[in-house]
Scaffold this motif. Structure first.
Motif, short mmCIF file in Angstrom:
data_model
loop_
_atom_site.label_atom_id
_atom_site.label_comp_id
_atom_site.label_asym_id
_atom_site.label_seq_id
_atom_site.Cartn_x
_atom_site.Cartn_y
_atom_site.Cartn_z
N GLY A 10 -1.39 -12.51 -16.46
CA GLY A 10 -2.58 -11.68 -16.39
C GLY A 10 -2.38 -10.29 -16.93
O GLY A 10 -1.26 -9.77 -17.05
N VAL A 38 2.20 -5.27 -8.21
CA VAL A 38 1.47 -4.40 -9.12
C VAL A 38 0.79 -3.27 -8.35
O VAL A 38 0.79 -2.11 -8.78
N GLU A 39 0.24 -3.59 -7.20
CA GLU A 39 -0.44 -2.58 -6.39
C GLU A 39 0.50 -1.50 -5.88
O GLU A 39 0.05 -0.39 -5.55
N ASP A 52 1.19 -15.68 -8.14
CA ASP A 52 0.10 -14.76 -8.50
C ASP A 52 -0.15 -13.75 -7.39
O ASP A 52 -0.38 -12.56 -7.65
N ARG A 53 -0.11 -14.23 -6.15
CA ARG A 53 -0.38 -13.33 -5.01
C ARG A 53 0.71 -12.26 -4.87
O ARG A 53 0.41 -11.07 -4.70
N ARG A 57 0.17 -12.18 2.60
CA ARG A 57 -0.12 -11.13 1.61
C ARG A 57 1.11 -10.88 0.74
O ARG A 57 1.04 -10.78 -0.46
N HIS A 58 2.25 -10.78 1.41
CA HIS A 58 3.53 -10.57 0.75
C HIS A 58 4.59 -11.27 1.60
O HIS A 58 4.26 -11.94 2.58
N GLY A 112 0.56 -9.76 -7.71
CA GLY A 112 -0.50 -8.79 -7.50
C GLY A 112 -0.12 -7.73 -6.49
O GLY A 112 -0.45 -6.54 -6.64
N TRP A 113 0.57 -8.14 -5.43
CA TRP A 113 1.03 -7.19 -4.40
C TRP A 113 2.01 -6.18 -5.01
O TRP A 113 1.95 -4.98 -4.72
N ALA A 170 -3.22 -7.34 -15.65
CA ALA A 170 -2.74 -6.31 -14.73
C ALA A 170 -1.22 -6.29 -14.69
O ALA A 170 -0.60 -5.21 -14.69
N ALA A 171 -0.60 -7.46 -14.65
CA ALA A 171 0.86 -7.52 -14.64
C ALA A 171 1.43 -7.01 -15.95
O ALA A 171 2.43 -6.27 -15.97
N ALA A 200 5.02 -13.36 -13.93
CA ALA A 200 3.64 -12.99 -13.64
C ALA A 200 2.72 -13.28 -14.83
O ALA A 200 3.15 -13.27 -15.98
#
Length: 516
Positions: free
Chosen positions: A407, A373-374, A366-367, A329-330, A370-371, A409-410, A405
């Motif tokens: 996308g 950004v969350e 990407d993974r 995940r991270h 995304g982590w 969201a980033a 990054a």
């Protein structure tokens, strides 16, 4: 005249280039690294090693650094650990009957105890390494003194101090039990070996590093040594103390070199880096990665910054050395980490971004992006467990996302992070959590310069004010300790590198190069 043009840094580029060369020379001349002195670690040395040269100097240094409110150390909850250490140390000195008249010592200890009575019940302390072991151990030591208090503190006889909510004293008991078995102790636990009390002395499961340090810590080394027996451990303590206060960790060779060179290279600051220094940095990266220094475990943070710096210096290594830290995940800072670090993952993103063609890197980038950004706070900042200031974490994450990054969201996260920086600039052009500092201002300037939209007038104006404020500090990197260890500390050359990089001309296009 525009704000940017009217407030440009006044330092000549040649002077800044000389400052960059001086940074590299300082790292070569002092491979142990430079950090600020620690109240916590110095207090432990006062209590554990009165036989070490400079003992009276360390006691006086503690007395001189007590705050008006009776505490020691940083603002807010950051005062708890250093105040426990300094107060317990002064109580120990009083019990031994050393260091001249007891009056000033007893007065300082009394003020420390009064501060602790309130601070220990004020909620959970900040997330510093080993706090869950240090606070119960020092609280126990203070209460042991108060069972039969020294002269001048009779009214504290039998006093009990609260334990902050969320701290489990059972963990300290388990650590002490592990040491009693003689089984090997994890390297990261050795950094705080002093919490074991008498069980730390010559603990069979602990081995000093080649230079004599236990866990790269003066306190842990003194606890393990126990008495002034000749050998590498005593030599280390004499060298690191210099007859005065001591840092939280030493040596920090790889940490200091990787961060300084990575910061300078990213900003386009062009010092000539000796080939021997680069070779040493490469050699520090083993199969499991790199450690801050001897006696500490390899970790993903040091490994990723080292890999990034080496890649920018034209001497890349395989990023597969980070694989062991990938949780799916991270990336964890080390296997079994409690919690997670956004700056570690931002640095992993930077390291991976230097190897875009490596199999699987794009998906991992990407993974991890995304982590990150969350984990952005609602107001746009990021916060982290390795630094007291959100400006450091936000700088690390913004640059990693902006550079690597993809996308919407980033991009939105970067926009919101830039917005938070713009909204929190102080009237004098600086940034800072408790007050404007050169270090935090440097992080904000570097983040805005690297992640802000080109031609954005608000960003340009903020950069102009920030750089002007840095020019007023004239490269002075002194300021509060903001980095997390057992106590807050300031890695001197790393902070200077950030300030220098932020002050560097935006027209500089050279990159750092390694020379044979």
């Amino acid at each position: 005249m525009s704000l940017t043009a009217g407030r440009a840094p006044v330092t000549h580029p040649g002077v800044r280039a000389e400052q960059a060369r001086d940074l590299v020379t300082a790292m070569v001349d002092n491979p142990s690294g430079q950090t600020s002195a620690s109240v916590y670690e110095t207090g432990r040395l006062v209590g554990l090693a009165p036989w070490l040269p400079g003992h009276d100097v360390r006691v006086s240094w503690l007395l001189d650094r007590q705050r008006a409110d009776g505490g020691w150390g940083g603002p807010d909850g950051y005062a708890l650990v250093p105040t426990l250490s300094a107060t317990e140390a002064l109580l120990t000195v009083l019990r031994r009957g050393e260091h001249g008249p007891a009056g000033p010592l007893a007065g300082a200890a009394r003020r420390g105890l009064a501060f602790l009575a309130g601070a220990l019940g004020a909620g959970a302390p900040p997330d510093l390494p080993a706090t869950d072991l240090i606070v119960p151990a020092l609280r126990e030591g203070v209460e042991r003194h108060l069972a039969r208090p020294p002269a001048g503190l009779a009214d504290w006889a039998g006093a009990r101090l609260p334990l902050p909510a969320g701290l489990d004293p059972g963990r300290l008991t388990r650590v002490r039990g592990l040491l009693a078995t003689g089984r090997p102790v994890p390297e990261k636990l050795a950094h705080a070996l002093e919490v074991a009390g008498d069980g730390a002395c010559r603990a069979a499961g602990v081995r000093p590093a080649g230079a004599g340090a236990v866990g790269a810590s003066p306190a842990a080394t003194a606890a393990w040594l126990g008495r002034p027996e000749p050998g590498p451990a005593l030599d280390y303590l004499r060298a690191v103390s210099g007859r005065g206060p001591v840092p939280c960790a030493s040596p920090i060779t790889v940490f200091e070199r990787a961060w300084v060179l990575g910061i300078l290279a990213r900003a386009g600051v062009p010092p000539a880096v000796p080939g021997s220094l680069v070779a040493d940095l490469r050699a520090a990266v083993g199969a499991s990665g790199a450690a801050t220094g001897p006696g500490l475990p390899a970790d993903a943070d040091t490994t990723s910054v080292t890999l990034y710096a080496l890649a920018r210096l034209g001497r890349p290594l395989e990023v597969s050395r980070l694989d062991a830290y990938d949780t799916g995940r991270h990336f964890c800072t080390w296997p079994g980490e409690d919690g997670a670090s956004v700056t570690t993952n931002a640095h992993v993103l930077d390291a991976l971004g230097q190897h875009p063609g490596h199999p699987g890197v794009a998906a991992t980038v990407d993974r991890v992006a995304g982590w990150l950004v969350e984990r952005q706070e609602p107001d746009g900042r990021w916060a982290d467990r390795w630094h007291a200031s959100a400006y450091y974490a936000t700088y690390c994450v913004l640059l990693a996302l902006a550079d690597h990054a993809r996308g919407a969201a980033a991009r939105d996260a970067v926009r919101r992070g830039v917005g938070w920086l713009l909204d929190t600039q102080r009237a004098d052009g600086s940034w800072g959590r408790w007050g404007g500092t050169a270090e935090e201002t440097a992080y904000a300037v570097l983040a805005l310069a690297g992640a802000g939209r080109p031609g954005d007038t608000r960003v340009d104006a903020a950069l102009g004010r920030g750089r002007h404020r840095l020019s007023e500090w004239d490269g002075d990197a002194d300021g509060p300790a903001l980095w997390h260890d057992k106590d807050l500390y300031r890695p001197t050359l790393i902070v200077r590198a950030a300030v220098l990089a932020a002050s560097w001309s935006t027209s500089a296009t050279s990159t750092a190069t390694a020379q044979p």
